[in-house]
Design a protein around this motif. Structure first.
Motif, short mmCIF file in Angstrom:
data_model
loop_
_atom_site.label_atom_id
_atom_site.label_comp_id
_atom_site.label_asym_id
_atom_site.label_seq_id
_atom_site.Cartn_x
_atom_site.Cartn_y
_atom_site.Cartn_z
N LYS A 180 -11.60 3.12 7.63
CA LYS A 180 -12.34 1.85 7.66
C LYS A 180 -11.42 0.79 7.04
CE LYS A 180 -13.91 2.47 3.08
NZ LYS A 180 -14.68 2.21 2.00
N PRO A 181 -11.66 -0.50 7.30
CA PRO A 181 -10.78 -1.52 6.71
C PRO A 181 -10.86 -1.47 5.18
CG PRO A 181 -12.24 -2.47 8.37
CD PRO A 181 -12.72 -1.07 8.13
N LEU A 182 -9.71 -1.57 4.52
CA LEU A 182 -9.68 -1.58 3.06
C LEU A 182 -9.61 -3.03 2.59
CD1 LEU A 182 -7.04 1.21 2.26
CD2 LEU A 182 -9.44 1.43 2.96
N VAL A 183 -10.34 -3.35 1.52
CA VAL A 183 -10.27 -4.69 0.94
C VAL A 183 -9.75 -4.53 -0.48
CG1 VAL A 183 -11.55 -6.78 0.33
CG2 VAL A 183 -12.27 -5.42 2.29
N GLU A 184 -8.73 -5.29 -0.83
CA GLU A 184 -8.22 -5.21 -2.21
C GLU A 184 -7.94 -6.60 -2.76
OE1 GLU A 184 -4.78 -2.74 -1.14
OE2 GLU A 184 -3.51 -4.38 -1.80
N PHE A 185 -7.81 -6.68 -4.06
CA PHE A 185 -7.67 -7.97 -4.74
C PHE A 185 -6.43 -7.96 -5.61
CE2 PHE A 185 -12.01 -6.53 -4.38
CZ PHE A 185 -12.53 -7.49 -3.53
N HIS A 186 -5.72 -9.09 -5.60
CA HIS A 186 -4.55 -9.25 -6.48
C HIS A 186 -4.68 -10.58 -7.21
CE1 HIS A 186 -1.95 -6.04 -4.63
NE2 HIS A 186 -2.88 -6.17 -3.71
N LEU A 187 -4.32 -10.57 -8.49
CA LEU A 187 -4.30 -11.82 -9.25
C LEU A 187 -3.15 -12.67 -8.72
CD1 LEU A 187 -5.57 -13.32 -11.70
CD2 LEU A 187 -3.74 -12.30 -13.09
N PHE A 226 0.85 -1.20 0.00
CA PHE A 226 0.00 0.00 0.00
C PHE A 226 0.88 1.26 0.00
CE2 PHE A 226 -2.03 3.61 1.89
CZ PHE A 226 -3.27 3.65 1.26
N LEU A 227 1.94 1.23 0.84
CA LEU A 227 2.82 2.41 0.94
C LEU A 227 3.61 2.61 -0.35
CD1 LEU A 227 4.15 1.90 4.57
CD2 LEU A 227 2.48 3.60 3.79
N LYS A 228 3.90 1.49 -1.04
CA LYS A 228 4.66 1.61 -2.30
C LYS A 228 3.83 2.35 -3.34
CE LYS A 228 7.98 -2.09 -1.97
NZ LYS A 228 7.56 -3.43 -1.56
N ARG A 229 2.50 2.05 -3.38
CA ARG A 229 1.70 2.73 -4.40
C ARG A 229 1.12 4.05 -3.90
NH1 ARG A 229 -2.12 -1.71 -3.24
NH2 ARG A 229 -4.00 -0.75 -2.43
N MET A 230 1.14 4.28 -2.60
CA MET A 230 0.64 5.54 -2.02
C MET A 230 1.70 6.11 -1.07
SD MET A 230 -2.17 5.96 -3.45
CE MET A 230 -3.68 6.63 -2.85
N PRO A 231 2.85 6.53 -1.61
CA PRO A 231 3.97 6.93 -0.75
C PRO A 231 3.70 8.20 0.05
CG PRO A 231 4.52 7.25 -3.08
CD PRO A 231 3.19 6.58 -3.05
N MET A 232 2.62 8.91 -0.28
CA MET A 232 2.32 10.13 0.48
C MET A 232 1.68 9.80 1.84
SD MET A 232 -0.07 9.07 -1.62
CE MET A 232 -0.13 9.81 -3.22
N VAL A 233 1.31 8.56 2.05
CA VAL A 233 0.68 8.18 3.33
C VAL A 233 1.76 7.72 4.30
CG1 VAL A 233 -0.97 6.59 4.42
CG2 VAL A 233 -1.44 7.51 2.14
N LYS A 234 1.65 8.20 5.55
CA LYS A 234 2.64 7.85 6.58
C LYS A 234 2.47 6.38 7.01
CE LYS A 234 3.92 9.77 10.81
NZ LYS A 234 3.05 9.60 11.91
N PRO A 235 3.59 5.63 7.14
CA PRO A 235 3.48 4.24 7.56
C PRO A 235 2.67 4.09 8.85
CG PRO A 235 5.72 4.70 6.89
CD PRO A 235 4.99 6.01 6.84
N LEU A 236 1.85 3.06 8.87
CA LEU A 236 1.02 2.71 10.04
C LEU A 236 -0.09 3.72 10.34
CD1 LEU A 236 3.55 0.89 12.40
CD2 LEU A 236 1.64 -0.10 11.12
N THR A 237 -0.42 4.56 9.35
CA THR A 237 -1.61 5.40 9.49
C THR A 237 -2.82 4.46 9.57
OG1 THR A 237 -0.64 7.12 8.11
CG2 THR A 237 -3.05 7.16 8.37
#
Ligand code: ATP
Ligand code: TYD
Length: 234
Positions: A112-119, A97-108
């Motif tokens: 709400k819980p995020l749900v994501e999908f990867h192949l 998540f931090l790799k694709r959204m580097p503007m967000v501080k680690p452990l923010t």
């Protein structure tokens, strides 16, 4: 028993038409298998964690593939037709998540819980999928996808609460699902320090330790500490 698959973390054997045996390896890998070390004792600890979490979820109404644990490195499970998707639930910002959204501080903490999908594809490095990707490719119907999201959020609630009673924080985790012979969706694969990030007083009790350079032996110690805190017999 016939060995039908060997992955990075487990060997899968066919017991009969309906059942498989999954054997957790005494090995740890990271960075797509680039770093790999022997980790004596890890297989039993991870099998015990999977048995513990899946039994807990079953007891709370979540259908899983888990049948039993042999007290060592093997669990018996229902053989499923797997959905080739990794479902990730995130409570705090970390990892990819931090790799694709580097503007967000680690452990923010997320609102709400995020749900994501990867192949699930090592060659493609598990690309992120949209819900439309999944339904248009025919991997799941809208209804099945919604069921997976609902189950994943329920698993997150149950585990977040359970872990918080032991002073542990659930940062994120990965789930896999499969269909049984009657077309029902079941939670599958494993639930262990290899597939969850769990913090105790800011210290990882999960595979992140190894990704950050700790030895395989320190990782095994952390898994043993997690099991002791959870009261997991191993
Ligand atoms: P990765 O390490 O990236 O998760 P892998 O394929 O190397 O991938 P392993 O955990 O070593 O993963 O192998 C276990 C395999 O068994 C996975 O492909 C998983 O999807 C599959 N699997 C898990 N549960 C079931 C089940 N109930 N029925 C059939 N296959 C299953
Ligand atoms: P994520 O931050 O997406 O990836 P990475 O581990 O590469 O930083 O991982 C989120 C959670 O999912 C984390 O608890 C580890 C788990 N996970 C797996 O179990 N298997 C996987 O192949 C991936 C990518 C993550």
């Amino acid at each position: 028993m016939e060995l039908i698959y060997e992955g990075k973390a487990k060997r899968v054997y066919r017991l009969n038409n309906e059942r498989l045996v999954m054997e957790f390896k005494d090995e740890v890998t990271a960075f797509d298998g680039l770093r790999k070390e022997v980790a004596i004792g890890k297989g039993r600890l991870a099998a015990a964690q999977t048995a513990f979490f899946m039994s807990y979820l079953e007891g709370n109404g979540v259908r899983t593939h888990f049948i039993d644990w042999d007290g060592d490195r093997r669990i018996t499970v229902r053989a499923l037709r797997m959905v080739p998707i990794e479902v990730i639930v995130r409570n705090y910002a970390y990892g990819s998540f931090l790799k694709r959204m580097p503007m967000v501080k680690p452990l923010t903490r997320f609102s709400k819980p995020l749900v994501e999908f990867h192949l699930k594809s090592d060659e493609l490095h598990d690309p992120l999928l949209t819900m439309d990707d999944i339904t248009e490719a025919g991997l799941l119907t809208r209804e099945e996808l919604q069921e997976i999201i609902n189950t994943s959020l329920r698993v997150n609630d149950l585990l977040t609460n359970l872990l918080s009673t032991r002073g542990l924080i659930l940062v994120d985790f990965k789930l896999e699902f499969g269909f049984d012979g009657s077309g029902r969706l079941l939670l599958a694969d494993e639930m262990s320090g290899d597939t969850m990030r769990i913090l105790r007083n800011g210290k990882h009790l999960d595979k992140e330790l190894f990704r950050k350079g700790a030895s395989a032996m320190d990782l095994v110690k952390a898994y043993a500490e997690l099991n002791a805190l959870l009261g997991v017999k191993s």
